[in-house]
Scaffold this active site. Sequence first.
Site, PDB file in Angstrom:
ATOM      1  N   LYS A 153       0.913  -1.119  -0.032  1.00  0.00           N
ATOM      2  CA  LYS A 153       0.039  -0.221  -0.119  1.00  0.00           C
ATOM      3  C   LYS A 153       0.892   1.177  -0.142  1.00  0.00           C
ATOM      4  CE  LYS A 153      -3.491  -0.487  -0.282  1.00  0.00           C
ATOM      5  NZ  LYS A 153      -4.307  -1.018  -1.854  1.00  0.00           N
ATOM      6  N   THR A 154       1.754   1.086  -0.854  1.00  0.00           N
ATOM      7  CA  THR A 154       2.663   2.383  -1.063  1.00  0.00           C
ATOM      8  C   THR A 154       2.875   2.990  -2.385  1.00  0.00           C
ATOM      9  OG1 THR A 154       4.789   1.125  -0.929  1.00  0.00           O
ATOM     10  CG2 THR A 154       4.041   2.119   1.185  1.00  0.00           C
ATOM     11  N   THR A 194       3.689   0.241  -5.000  1.00  0.00           N
ATOM     12  CA  THR A 194       4.452  -0.824  -5.713  1.00  0.00           C
ATOM     13  C   THR A 194       4.001  -1.067  -6.708  1.00  0.00           C
ATOM     14  OG1 THR A 194       3.646  -2.538  -4.560  1.00  0.00           O
ATOM     15  CG2 THR A 194       5.713  -1.485  -3.325  1.00  0.00           C
ATOM     16  N   THR A 195       2.762  -1.366  -7.072  1.00  0.00           N
ATOM     17  CA  THR A 195       2.508  -1.860  -8.368  1.00  0.00           C
ATOM     18  C   THR A 195       2.300  -0.769  -9.413  1.00  0.00           C
ATOM     19  OG1 THR A 195       0.562  -3.254  -7.379  1.00  0.00           O
ATOM     20  CG2 THR A 195       0.116  -2.739  -9.287  1.00  0.00           C
ATOM     21  N   SER A 206      -5.080   2.927   4.781  1.00  0.00           N
ATOM     22  CA  SER A 206      -5.254   2.416   3.377  1.00  0.00           C
ATOM     23  C   SER A 206      -5.212   0.846   3.379  1.00  0.00           C
ATOM     24  CB  SER A 206      -4.027   2.879   2.384  1.00  0.00           C
ATOM     25  OG  SER A 206      -4.348   2.352   0.946  1.00  0.00           O
ATOM     26  N   LYS A 251      -6.688  -0.424  -7.135  1.00  0.00           N
ATOM     27  CA  LYS A 251      -5.820   0.534  -7.074  1.00  0.00           C
ATOM     28  C   LYS A 251      -6.379   1.935  -7.089  1.00  0.00           C
ATOM     29  CE  LYS A 251      -2.779  -2.648  -6.943  1.00  0.00           C
ATOM     30  NZ  LYS A 251      -2.275  -3.279  -5.588  1.00  0.00           N
ATOM     31  N   ARG A 309      -8.128   3.468  -4.938  1.00  0.00           N
ATOM     32  CA  ARG A 309      -9.539   3.609  -4.448  1.00  0.00           C
ATOM     33  C   ARG A 309      -9.870   4.661  -3.409  1.00  0.00           C
ATOM     34  NH1 ARG A 309      -9.689  -0.986  -2.356  1.00  0.00           N
ATOM     35  NH2 ARG A 309     -10.419  -2.221  -4.290  1.00  0.00           N
ATOM     36  N   LYS A 310     -10.890   5.445  -3.802  1.00  0.00           N
ATOM     37  CA  LYS A 310     -11.455   6.646  -2.737  1.00  0.00           C
ATOM     38  C   LYS A 310     -12.164   6.012  -1.661  1.00  0.00           C
ATOM     39  CE  LYS A 310     -11.268  10.169  -6.329  1.00  0.00           C
ATOM     40  NZ  LYS A 310     -11.815  11.179  -7.009  1.00  0.00           N
ATOM     41  N   TYR A 311     -11.795   6.433  -0.346  1.00  0.00           N
ATOM     42  CA  TYR A 311     -12.330   6.018   0.740  1.00  0.00           C
ATOM     43  C   TYR A 311     -12.639   7.390   1.765  1.00  0.00           C
ATOM     44  CZ  TYR A 311      -7.731   4.925   1.490  1.00  0.00           C
ATOM     45  OH  TYR A 311      -6.277   5.001   1.213  1.00  0.00           O
TER      46      TYR A 311
END
Length: 873
Positions: free
Chosen positions: A607-608, A610-611, A708, A828, A830-832
Amino acid sequence: MVKYCSPHRLILSVLILSYISLTIFLGITNDLNAYKWKLNQEDRYRITNKSFSSKNLPLHQKDNRKPISGSMLWKKNQLRIPSWLDSRKQRPIKKYKILIITRRNKLNSLAKGIITAIEANKFSYTTTVGDDLPQYLTNRRCFKLIIFDSLKFYMNLNQRSKLIINSYCKEQKGVGILIFAVNESVYHASIPVFSTIQFFPDVKSVRIDHSNPILRLTRDGGNITDYLPNRPWTVFNNYGNLQPIMYINGKNGKEYVGGLLDDGKDDSIKRVFLGNSIDFWLVRLLFIDAISYLSGGTFQNQLNRWLQVDVDDVFVGKKGIRMTDDDVAAMLKGQEMIQQNVKNFKFMLGFSGNYFMKGLPAENRGDIALVNNANKFWWFCHMWKHTKPHLFQTTESLIADMQRSRAFATKFNLHIIPGYSVSPHHSGIYPAYEPLYDAWKKVWNITVTTTEEYYHLNPAHKRKGFIHQQIKVLPRQTCGLFTKTLHFKSYPGGVRRLNQSIFGGELFRTLTDNIINIYMTHMPNYANDRMAVYTFVHAIKFMKKWTNIKLSAGPPLELGKSYFQLYPDEKDPLWLNPCSDKRHKAIWPYIQACKQFPSIIIIGPQKTGTTALSLYLSLHSKFRANRASKRTFEEVQFFNDNNYHKGIKWYMDFFPSIDHSSEEQQIRYFEKSATYFDRALIPKRMYALLPEANIVIILSDPVKRAYSWYQHMKNHSHPAAINHSFYDIITNGKQDRIIKQLQDRCIRPGKYIIHLERWLEYYHPPRIVIIDGGQLTDDPVGVMADIQVKLDVKDVLDYSAKLQFNQRKGFYCVKRERGRNKCLGRSKGRKYPPMDKESESYLKKFYKPYNIKLKEVLESHSIPIPIWLKNQT
């Protein structure tokens, strides 16, 4: 009239009753713990009149290690400990170390010899330079012994250092000091010492004082007159109350003291002084005993040892150098001589049936003598033609070859030892060739083998064991005999060198250092001058004369089981790059794929971004990502436990082979597995296989990263995330397993400094590329330009032509010549909902000390500080 107790009296009464109850409880508990402790010290206590009493031996002379298991090797009536009574299972055992203090940063030969002996006995240690001593001992409570490589340096320590050392030894209770005095002249008020170089040529013999209390491994074997050290002695005089432990006899008829024991009566600190180098075998034995004595038995190995001598291969050899029937008779006679000192000993014969009866007539009679005496030996399977297993293309071809050997064994009624085999030339064992392991299990049900190639052939004392595919691989030792050592006169260095190895040299050290000794010899060593029989008969006799070691032989299955009971930390293999070792390349079938290994690893954390980074890198023509995994998609996750045990070949299959064109040769593979960053074992594993790789780490605000991850798991219907708020998860103190797991994955990866320091233990800072996660999101073009510089890319790509900000998604996507831009998937970016202030405040406070330390470490290595980190510190 009813009397009421005042509140103060009531409180006082309750406190008194509580104190009495607690005292009684602690007393009972201490009695029970003492009982458990005594049960655990099974080698220190015996039952007398239904109560425990200690044997009359000092602690360091006891054999504290668990004996090897197995019906053949267990002592009769040995006390067993029920697991529910074993207090060792109820509390962690503190790991102590030996502290070695040297005079200078560069180690001299003596310091190297000290370290080698300690490593060979598998004791934990650390080294420091004398100038750093005061700072080094402060706040450290893990040392049980301090070793100085120079008496002069020890005596000339400043007052502050002496005070710190003495205070440390007393406060930690039972910390001793061991000091070498090699060719030194020192005068001290309490210990006058002089070195006499002129005395060196006149040494007649050396002996030990058999009454000195440090002796445990060492036995008094009389006067030593041969193979004396080639360096001058430091001898001690006017030593007052100190006890001599070693004497030097001069040709002038005088006797001198070459070693001393200070039993600590004056200042409660025990010390041992040794007047020659550890190169001399007697000094080395006393050194090992002094370690045990001065540490109160913390560092010592059991005196029960195990010996196995393999013969590879009894039928393979050129005509004229093979065994005759007379050689077989001599081998059996030698075996009987060894059995006098080694219980249950038999030579372990390997066979390749294709070469049976392929010698001269007298040698063919030797083959017949071997099979006629088959029941007097142990036998293990080899390949039919002694072929290296890695040369077989398939598991099926290996199986067919092994089945021929099985048929041969059945025909001649060979007594095959269950579950054991050795591979010709170590082929296929390490580096691991999976078809060999598969075929072994299917044909022979192999569970134990040996090799001298793990980690490397040299240095020999660092060889270790490992377990792969449920097969236990034990380290094999070297005895100095090889296929070409046929005659004494042609032995490298002459017969004197062989005798030096036997009588105190390399072979003697190996026998005394290792609890489980497994040697490989060769058939010609038992023919010709029969050097193997000579070597082992004399080496074992010499060891029995000078040590208290008790040798036995046992089935390999028991030795394998016991090895990993003694050294459980060695179970997991460590895959090194076979392309970096010539011997490993020679027994590995995939050398043409050496360039397939990735040179860039994106390790996370999760969750930083990387993808996104992986996608951006793959846009460059000189970077190529791994193939996708059916199970973990774009992440290989090789260095995690489950995949790591599948072996190197499994990993390599994710990286297609590169052809020999100049353009293809410039391709650099990279891998992205975001779970690598915070796993404790992975830095060591990765460095072993990929020491030259660039490690890419993305550091984003740990508070945002934690939130996240929570939202990510909530989207995946994690029960704890669905049923509990983010604040409840991160502050939860209950022991609910599901909540704790989610809490751990939210919080632990964000303790960046803890994980980064593990990576810095293996990779130098220039190999580590730190990326600001916030900048990667906001300005990927600038970040990718910077990465290309750090990765030393020649053909720099302008990413402004490749990336474009997507208003709807809220992040950058890849431009396409036709149609819509290519963006990351729905999971990826995503808004929350925004994080609640209470959680944000809690996490900022929680991470602050970690972030402060992180900034200090990055600055110390001249690594740019992420913007979010500057703002928070």
